[in-house]
Design an enzyme around this catalytic site. Structure first.
Site, mmCIF file in Angstrom:
data_model
loop_
_atom_site.group_PDB
_atom_site.id
_atom_site.type_symbol
_atom_site.label_atom_id
_atom_site.label_comp_id
_atom_site.label_asym_id
_atom_site.label_seq_id
_atom_site.Cartn_x
_atom_site.Cartn_y
_atom_site.Cartn_z
ATOM 1 N N PHE A 136 0.815 -1.221 0.000
ATOM 2 C CA PHE A 136 0.000 0.000 0.000
ATOM 3 C C PHE A 136 0.845 1.267 0.000
ATOM 4 O O PHE A 136 0.349 2.342 -0.315
ATOM 5 C CB PHE A 136 -0.963 -0.003 1.200
ATOM 6 N N LYS A 137 2.143 1.164 0.297
ATOM 7 C CA LYS A 137 2.995 2.351 0.308
ATOM 8 C C LYS A 137 3.010 3.057 -1.054
ATOM 9 O O LYS A 137 3.226 4.258 -1.124
ATOM 10 C CB LYS A 137 4.442 1.985 0.689
ATOM 11 N N ASP A 138 2.763 2.299 -2.134
ATOM 12 C CA ASP A 138 2.753 2.914 -3.467
ATOM 13 C C ASP A 138 1.676 3.993 -3.586
ATOM 14 O O ASP A 138 1.844 4.949 -4.344
ATOM 15 C CB ASP A 138 2.471 1.854 -4.548
#
Ligand SMILES: *Cc1c(COP(=O)(O)O)cnc(C)c1O
Length: 482
Positions: free
Chosen positions: A124-126
């Site tokens: 989810f960091k993207d």
């Protein structure tokens, strides 16, 4: 057609203040480029912008990028023209392999998963990093400036940051990861990048050691200015802002604002779940926010007892949550303490002096009004991956399993609950394989890189060793004015 450009209304425009109350207030771009405030605190908006129920309802049917523009706009002040921001948002989310960007999957009655792993590095960091890189690059180019990014990663932030910032002319990026404590896939995603502006450092220590080194660097103000340091860790306000978007899009898809939706969030540094709090402050009806931790249960203990006290970090199958110093929790304390910078300074001094602090009854009550917490041990993580796969056919990664286990423990029959699915199971093939007896299929995005040569430097957990390394390679060094 004549368009009139409205002058920004100074009194209404959002400013950002430090949780420790003494750093100067800043506008959006400066906060994004700064990361940590100069008094050691974290920046938060001086007021929460609100979306009225009809504005929230109007998000229904919009693309993810369109919703994102509307939700983030009030946070930008007048720093970025609407059309340029829209272009960056669209480019950021065009890198995702799913047209919905963050799709919902139903896995049981009133139980949903919000898949946040369709970006280039499958975690989810993207979602935030793809946008941050573009907005930061634009700000630096406009200022004719360069910056040195230094960040610590427990696994996924580093890969997402390197993917997003690789090859960007205005930026040199140094990422510290705990040597031998990230998964093979996570390490290779970082170390196989060939771009010249990317530097990987493996520290002989834990993630908390890496984070402490980075904090020390940001508190070394002379060096910080000379290197034009910028932070992209989850304390960066722009990341939190970008993450608040998917709370809106998923809640609206499930019937908000007419009904409240609850969320269960696998948590490490408290960034993702704080973004849910932001959405709630902006007017999104959120029933509960369940904080799901692994064996590193500092937040579950804090919500239970009011005492925040870091223990030794224990390595688990969800390494991105192997954290005992949960940095963004400071933002929630600031809120719970009536936005008192003095109180936050007090608890942070206690933390430094006596390895812990105690929340007041009022602070704890304020926090518990929205938040609850569950700690999930390794046995339960494994059992959850297996049970969910058997019951529904859905294979989840260990971080998501921590969330699902917490959601299942606290489920209420009539309450829609969304668990954030934070990583693709193929990023953690060993843990998933052990749970279900079969390794998950590798998406092509992950497969490509895995054979390439790795580049990284192993350094001791030592501040001088780190600064030597960075100073010898950073290109942003500002010559002292003469
Ligand atoms: C970073 C990360 C988390 C934790 O997010 P925080 O914002 O640190 O709470 C959870 N799962 C995965 C896969 C992550 O990469």
């Amino acid at each position: 057609m004549i368009t009139t450009k409205k002058m920004p209304d100074q009194s209404n425009e959002i400013r950002y203040v430090s949780t420790r109350g003494t750093a100067p207030s800043l506008g959006f771009e400066d906060v994004m480029l700064t990361g940590l405030a100069r008094d050691g605190g974290l920046y938060v908006p001086d007021k929460w912008p609100r979306l009225a129920p009809p504005e929230i309802a109007a998000l229904s049917g919009l693309s993810y990028a369109e919703s994102a523009c509307r939700i983030m706009k009030p946070f930008l002040g007048s720093d970025i023209p609407d059309d340029e921001f829209k272009e960056m948002v669209e480019a950021a989310y065009a890198t995702f392999s799913h047209s919905a960007v963050a799709p919902l999957v139903e896995i049981g009655p009133n139980q949903w998963l919000l898949e946040l792993f369709h970006g280039p590095t499958c975690a989810f960091k993207d979602v935030a990093m793809q946008l941050l890189a573009r907005v930061m690059d634009r700000a630096l180019k406009r200022r004719n400036a360069r910056a040195t990014i230094v960040g610590a990663t427990s696994g996924d932030t580093g890969g997402a940051a390197i993917e997003a910032f690789a090859g960007r002319e205005s930026i040199e990026i140094f990422i510290l990861h705990p040597h031998g404590r990230v998964s093979d896939v996570q390490r290779r995603q970082m170390t196989t990048c060939q771009a010249e502006n990317v530097h990987n450092i493996a520290i002989e220590g834990t993630f908390d050691d890496c984070q402490a080194l980075v904090k020390a660097l940001f508190n070394d103000l002379e060096r910080r200015d000379r290197l034009a340091l910028a932070g992209v860790n989850s304390i960066n306000w722009a990341r939190i802002m970008a993450q608040s978007v998917y709370y809106f899009t998923s809640a609206v898809a499930l019937g908000a604002p007419e009904r409240a939706i609850s969320f269960c969030v696998p948590t490490g540094n408290f960034g993702d779940v704080f973004a849910g709090y932001v959405a709630s402050c902006m007017g999104l009806p959120i029933g509960r926010l369940v904080i799901a931790t692994n064996t590193n249960d500092i937040l579950a203990r804090t919500l239970e007892t009011g005492r925040y006290e870091p223990n030794e970090v224990i390595a688990t199958s969800s390494p991105s949550m192997d954290i005992q110093v949960s940095s963004n929790f400071e933002r929630l304390i600031f809120e719970a303490a009536g936005r008192s910078g003095e109180r936050v300074r007090g608890v942070m001094t206690d933390l430094a002096d006596s390895n812990g602090f105690t929340l007041s009854e009022d602070e704890l009550t304020a926090i518990r009004a929205l938040f609850s917490a569950q700690a999930i041990d390794e046995e339960e993580v494994k059992r959850t991956i297996k049970d969910v796969a058997e019951e529904t056919g859905y294979v989840c990664d260990p971080h998501t399993a921590v969330g699902l286990a917490a959601a299942r423990r606290t489920a209420r029959p009539d309450e829609p609950m969304v668990t954030l699915a934070t990583a693709h199971p193929a990023k953690f093939p060993d843990a998933v394989g052990e749970a279900i007896g079969k390794r998950p299929d590798m998406p092509s995005a992950l497969e490509g890189r895995l054979g390439a040569d790795e580049h990284f430097e192993v350094l001791e957990n030592d501040y001088a060793a780190l600064t030597d390394f960075i100073e010898s390679r950073a290109r942003a060094i500002q010559e002292p004015a003469t």
